[in-house]
Write a protein that holds these residues in place. Structure first.
Motif, PDB file in Angstrom:
ATOM      1  N   PHE A   1      -1.045   2.075   5.517  1.00 32.09           N
ATOM      2  CA  PHE A   1      -1.512   2.395   4.098  1.00 32.09           C
ATOM      3  C   PHE A   1      -0.401   3.516   4.015  1.00 32.09           C
ATOM      4  O   PHE A   1      -0.540   4.901   4.599  1.00 32.09           O
ATOM      5  N   ASP A   2       0.523   3.589   2.891  1.00 34.89           N
ATOM      6  CA  ASP A   2       1.382   4.492   2.836  1.00 34.89           C
ATOM      7  C   ASP A   2       1.047   5.226   1.259  1.00 34.89           C
ATOM      8  O   ASP A   2       1.217   4.606   0.399  1.00 34.89           O
TER       9      ASP A   2
ATOM     10  N   VAL B   1      -0.490   2.850  -1.626  1.00 27.84           N
ATOM     11  CA  VAL B   1      -1.539   3.331  -2.393  1.00 27.84           C
ATOM     12  C   VAL B   1      -0.785   4.670  -2.922  1.00 27.84           C
ATOM     13  O   VAL B   1      -1.247   5.586  -2.321  1.00 27.84           O
ATOM     14  N   SER B   2      -0.120   4.836  -3.876  1.00 27.73           N
ATOM     15  CA  SER B   2       0.717   5.958  -4.247  1.00 27.73           C
ATOM     16  C   SER B   2      -0.132   7.104  -4.907  1.00 27.73           C
ATOM     17  O   SER B   2      -1.200   6.701  -5.562  1.00 27.73           O
ATOM     18  N   ILE B   3      -0.076   8.311  -4.177  1.00 31.93           N
ATOM     19  CA  ILE B   3      -1.013   9.476  -4.717  1.00 31.93           C
ATOM     20  C   ILE B   3      -0.101  10.664  -4.747  1.00 31.93           C
ATOM     21  O   ILE B   3       0.785  11.156  -3.815  1.00 31.93           O
TER      22      ILE B   3
ATOM     23  N   ALA C   1      -0.950   7.181   6.035  1.00 32.90           N
ATOM     24  CA  ALA C   1       0.261   7.898   6.457  1.00 32.90           C
ATOM     25  C   ALA C   1       0.808   8.447   4.637  1.00 32.90           C
ATOM     26  O   ALA C   1       0.576   7.795   4.050  1.00 32.90           O
ATOM     27  N   CYS C   2       1.548   9.771   4.878  1.00 31.91           N
ATOM     28  CA  CYS C   2       1.994  10.154   3.671  1.00 31.91           C
ATOM     29  C   CYS C   2       3.357  10.570   3.973  1.00 31.91           C
ATOM     30  O   CYS C   2       4.086   9.806   4.773  1.00 31.91           O
ATOM     31  N   ALA C   3       3.995  11.762   3.849  1.00 31.05           N
ATOM     32  CA  ALA C   3       4.925  12.424   4.023  1.00 31.05           C
ATOM     33  C   ALA C   3       5.110  12.898   5.457  1.00 31.05           C
ATOM     34  O   ALA C   3       5.449  12.420   6.545  1.00 31.05           O
TER      35      ALA C   3
END
Length: 244
Positions: free
Chosen positions: A62-63, A89-91, A134-136
């Protein structure tokens, strides 16, 4: 050196952690390699990718990054080629610039609907194969979505908050493993604050109460017997195996 027994591949990845071993309010333990969290798994050297696949296997990634972040840092193409499913799943919660704990809490509370939508998708995907969020850098958005998911699984609040703030030591020790733009000493990696996570958890809708035992039983097992070591997910798995 690993900042926590739950941290995986500390010398290769800066903030990869297994939530396995965390305990529920009713005395069960989350299964190892069920829910993991990480900084962005992009641009991985071959040796790192191989070690990751050998350690975690294949599952769903999940990005939480935005389009701009993916354009800047790249997609997890190597994971996809290896059999991983990429779920976007852009946040954008407005917290990329940091600020005071009060400012971050205010923006995070405003972003609760975004976190909840992502956490619902993550929770619905949990099963026999690993799920990575995960994100950045894997601390703010990933921390919130993971915290809400753990809350839905009935994990004890103190352990949720401890897991949330563990990113601080992981990234402090693993900063050199982050992309080059993070190496600029003027690029501050602001620490996460447990009070911010607590403020978000306190404001979750009542309909997002912890899931029933029947819903999470396949993801957990009874806590270790007295005298069993629970220092790591592998230790709790071994303890459960001794009871079977």
């Amino acid at each position: 050196m690993s900042a926590s027994p739950r941290q995986l591949l500390a010398g290769l990845l800066p903030n990869l952690r297994d939530c396995g071993g965390l305990g529920t309010e009713d005395g069960r333990v989350l299964r190892s390699r069920c829910l993991l969290r990480s900084a962005a798994l992009v641009g991985l050297p071959t040796a790192t990718l191989t070690a990751f696949l050998d350690t975690v296997g294949t599952g769903t990634y999940f990005d939480l990054r935005t389009d701009a972040e993916i354009e800047r840092d790249g997609s997890p193409g190597a994971l996809i080629d290896a059999g991983w499913r990429w779920e976007r799943v852009s946040i954008d919660d407005g917290n990329s610039g940091g600020g005071s704990a009060a400012d971050i809490a205010r923006r995070s509370i405003a972003a609760i609907p975004k976190y909840l939508a992502a956490a619902e998708r993550v929770a619905a995907s949990l099963g026999p194969r690993p799920v990575v969020v995960a994100c950045a850098a894997g601390k703010d958005r990933t921390g919130m979505v993971t915290a809400i998911t753990l809350h839905r699984l009935g994990i004890r609040r103190a352990q949720i908050l401890e897991d949330f703030t563990l990113s601080n030591s992981c990234l402090r020790e693993g900063r050199a493993l982050l992309p080059a733009r993070w190496q600029n000493p003027d690029h501050d990696i602001h620490p996460v604050d447990a009070t911010v996570c607590a403020a978000v958890l306190d404001r979750l809708p009542a309909t997002r109460a912890p899931r029933r035992r029947a819903d999470i039983s396949p993801l957990t097992f009874p806590a270790p017997l007295p005298g069993d070591s629970a220092a790591s997910p592998d230790a709790t798995v071994a303890a459960a195996a001794r009871r079977r």
